[in-house]
Design a protein around this motif. Structure first.
Motif, PDB file in Angstrom:
ATOM      1  N   LEU A 251       0.808  -1.219   0.000  1.00  0.00           N
ATOM      2  CA  LEU A 251       0.000   0.000   0.000  1.00  0.00           C
ATOM      3  C   LEU A 251       0.841   1.268   0.000  1.00  0.00           C
ATOM      4  N   THR A 252       2.058   1.188   0.556  1.00  0.00           N
ATOM      5  CA  THR A 252       2.951   2.350   0.590  1.00  0.00           C
ATOM      6  C   THR A 252       4.345   1.900   1.001  1.00  0.00           C
ATOM      7  N   THR A 253       5.309   2.761   0.806  1.00  0.00           N
ATOM      8  CA  THR A 253       6.676   2.495   1.244  1.00  0.00           C
ATOM      9  C   THR A 253       6.807   2.973   2.686  1.00  0.00           C
ATOM     10  N   LEU A 254       7.278   2.108   3.560  1.00  0.00           N
ATOM     11  CA  LEU A 254       7.406   2.432   4.981  1.00  0.00           C
ATOM     12  C   LEU A 254       8.857   2.740   5.337  1.00  0.00           C
ATOM     13  N   THR A 255       9.037   3.766   6.175  1.00  0.00           N
ATOM     14  CA  THR A 255      10.368   4.001   6.729  1.00  0.00           C
ATOM     15  C   THR A 255      10.623   2.941   7.789  1.00  0.00           C
ATOM     16  N   GLU A 256      11.880   2.743   8.141  1.00  0.00           N
ATOM     17  CA  GLU A 256      12.204   1.747   9.169  1.00  0.00           C
ATOM     18  C   GLU A 256      11.585   2.122  10.511  1.00  0.00           C
ATOM     19  N   ALA A 257      11.622   3.414  10.867  1.00  0.00           N
ATOM     20  CA  ALA A 257      11.028   3.870  12.136  1.00  0.00           C
ATOM     21  C   ALA A 257       9.518   3.625  12.148  1.00  0.00           C
ATOM     22  N   ALA A 258       8.860   3.897  11.029  1.00  0.00           N
ATOM     23  CA  ALA A 258       7.411   3.677  10.939  1.00  0.00           C
ATOM     24  C   ALA A 258       7.100   2.196  11.040  1.00  0.00           C
ATOM     25  N   ARG A 259       7.901   1.371  10.371  1.00  0.00           N
ATOM     26  CA  ARG A 259       7.699  -0.078  10.418  1.00  0.00           C
ATOM     27  C   ARG A 259       7.817  -0.590  11.856  1.00  0.00           C
ATOM     28  N   GLU A 260       8.798  -0.121  12.577  1.00  0.00           N
ATOM     29  CA  GLU A 260       8.995  -0.559  13.964  1.00  0.00           C
ATOM     30  C   GLU A 260       7.846  -0.103  14.859  1.00  0.00           C
ATOM     31  N   ASP A 261       7.408   1.152  14.702  1.00  0.00           N
ATOM     32  CA  ASP A 261       6.269   1.643  15.492  1.00  0.00           C
ATOM     33  C   ASP A 261       4.995   0.882  15.141  1.00  0.00           C
ATOM     34  N   LEU A 262       4.814   0.602  13.865  1.00  0.00           N
ATOM     35  CA  LEU A 262       3.635  -0.136  13.409  1.00  0.00           C
ATOM     36  C   LEU A 262       3.590  -1.524  14.036  1.00  0.00           C
ATOM     37  N   LYS A 263       4.725  -2.198  14.071  1.00  0.00           N
ATOM     38  CA  LYS A 263       4.784  -3.560  14.611  1.00  0.00           C
ATOM     39  C   LYS A 263       4.370  -3.617  16.084  1.00  0.00           C
ATOM     40  N   THR A 264       4.613  -2.568  16.843  1.00  0.00           N
ATOM     41  CA  THR A 264       4.303  -2.585  18.280  1.00  0.00           C
ATOM     42  C   THR A 264       2.819  -2.396  18.579  1.00  0.00           C
ATOM     43  N   CYS A 265       2.035  -1.989  17.576  1.00  0.00           N
ATOM     44  CA  CYS A 265       0.625  -1.650  17.818  1.00  0.00           C
ATOM     45  C   CYS A 265      -0.353  -2.782  17.535  1.00  0.00           C
ATOM     46  N   TRP A 266       0.126  -3.879  17.008  1.00  0.00           N
ATOM     47  CA  TRP A 266      -0.755  -4.994  16.664  1.00  0.00           C
ATOM     48  C   TRP A 266      -0.745  -6.056  17.758  1.00  0.00           C
ATOM     49  N   THR A 267      -1.894  -6.632  18.016  1.00  0.00           N
ATOM     50  CA  THR A 267      -2.041  -7.739  18.951  1.00  0.00           C
ATOM     51  C   THR A 267      -2.628  -8.923  18.194  1.00  0.00           C
ATOM     52  N   LEU A 268      -2.073 -10.104  18.413  1.00  0.00           N
ATOM     53  CA  LEU A 268      -2.559 -11.301  17.738  1.00  0.00           C
ATOM     54  C   LEU A 268      -3.613 -11.985  18.605  1.00  0.00           C
ATOM     55  N   LYS A 269      -4.741 -12.325  17.986  1.00  0.00           N
ATOM     56  CA  LYS A 269      -5.818 -12.985  18.728  1.00  0.00           C
ATOM     57  C   LYS A 269      -6.431 -14.081  17.860  1.00  0.00           C
ATOM     58  N   SER A 270      -6.821 -15.171  18.506  1.00  0.00           N
ATOM     59  CA  SER A 270      -7.472 -16.281  17.813  1.00  0.00           C
ATOM     60  C   SER A 270      -8.967 -16.276  18.089  1.00  0.00           C
ATOM     61  N   PHE A 271      -9.737 -16.652  17.077  1.00  0.00           N
ATOM     62  CA  PHE A 271     -11.193 -16.736  17.176  1.00  0.00           C
ATOM     63  C   PHE A 271     -11.623 -18.121  16.699  1.00  0.00           C
ATOM     64  N   GLN A 272     -12.620 -18.664  17.354  1.00  0.00           N
ATOM     65  CA  GLN A 272     -13.200 -19.932  16.927  1.00  0.00           C
ATOM     66  C   GLN A 272     -14.258 -19.655  15.858  1.00  0.00           C
ATOM     67  N   LYS A 273     -14.619 -20.695  15.135  1.00  0.00           N
ATOM     68  CA  LYS A 273     -15.704 -20.574  14.166  1.00  0.00           C
ATOM     69  C   LYS A 273     -16.954 -20.073  14.884  1.00  0.00           C
ATOM     70  N   GLN A 274     -17.619 -19.094  14.294  1.00  0.00           N
ATOM     71  CA  GLN A 274     -18.837 -18.454  14.806  1.00  0.00           C
ATOM     72  C   GLN A 274     -18.581 -17.430  15.916  1.00  0.00           C
ATOM     73  N   ASP A 275     -17.329 -17.130  16.229  1.00  0.00           N
ATOM     74  CA  ASP A 275     -17.030 -16.048  17.172  1.00  0.00           C
ATOM     75  C   ASP A 275     -17.305 -14.702  16.503  1.00  0.00           C
ATOM     76  N   THR A 276     -17.838 -13.777  17.284  1.00  0.00           N
ATOM     77  CA  THR A 276     -18.085 -12.425  16.806  1.00  0.00           C
ATOM     78  C   THR A 276     -16.852 -11.575  17.078  1.00  0.00           C
ATOM     79  N   LEU A 277     -16.366 -10.893  16.045  1.00  0.00           N
ATOM     80  CA  LEU A 277     -15.207 -10.006  16.194  1.00  0.00           C
ATOM     81  C   LEU A 277     -15.656  -8.601  16.568  1.00  0.00           C
TER      82      LEU A 277
END
Length: 190
Positions: free
Chosen positions: A11-37
């Motif tokens: 979608l765009t070219t990321l600077t290294e600083a932006a890439r590092e800041d971006l990586k810290t803001c995501w949380t990984l979560k698992s959902f089962q079938k039929q779970d509401t997000l």
């Protein structure tokens, strides 16, 4: 996170600083079938990137379901009207398969956009693509007949045919399951 960063890089070219800041803001979560997000009639404050699985964006009114979109792995999804305006939405997200998603809060999106021009560009491109896809979807529903919409879906998403139930595909196309069965039978006469 590899697929998420690849998708952002498309979608765009990321600077290294932006890439590092971006990586810290995501949380990984698992959902089962039929779970509401996200929940209908509530404000959606989350942006999702699907690492695995399949999600539908839909509304339910008077026991009738209207599906706006299916989102498979390696795609972004949110309830865009609510996410952008902060108002409750008539739509919600539901996992159709066991799903793993990277999740970012709206506040983090706003902060990152203030801190990094390239991330402002990333999210601007992401939301513009979502708005364009939604307009295309509405246009298809208004202008194309069911058979044409079915063929367009098959051409655009062949891998989803085995993953989406017939009733859900019918709801996406805006027809009854019986009508969809007739269209499919016409494609493969005996």
């Amino acid at each position: 996170m590899h697929h998420l960063l690849l998708a952002c890089g498309r979608l765009t070219t990321l600077t290294e600083a932006a890439r590092e800041d971006l990586k810290t803001c995501w949380t990984l979560k698992s959902f089962q079938k039929q779970d509401t997000l996200t929940v209908q009639d509530q404000v959606c404050r989350k942006l999702f990137f699907l690492e695995t699985g399949l999600v539908k964006l839909y509304s339910l009114r008077s026991e009738q379901q209207f599906i706006m979109r299916f989102a498979p792995e390696h795609s972004f999804i949110t309830v865009i009207d609510s996410f952008c305006t902060g108002k409750p939405s008539k739509y919600q997200l539901l996992a159709l398969e066991p799903t793993t998603a990277w999740i970012m809060d709206r506040e983090d999106v706003t902060r990152l956009c203030r801190q990094h021009h390239c991330l402002e560009h990333l999210f601007s491109n992401l939301f513009a693509a979502a708005a364009t896809a939604m307009m295309d979807r509405i246009n298809d529903m208004l202008e194309d007949d069911t058979t044409t919409r079915y063929h367009q879906f098959v051409a655009a998403h062949p891998s989803l045919l085995q993953r989406v139930k017939l009733g859900e595909l019918a709801a996406y196309l805006g027809v009854t399951q019986t009508t969809l069965s007739r269209i499919r039978a016409a494609q493969h006469p005996r």
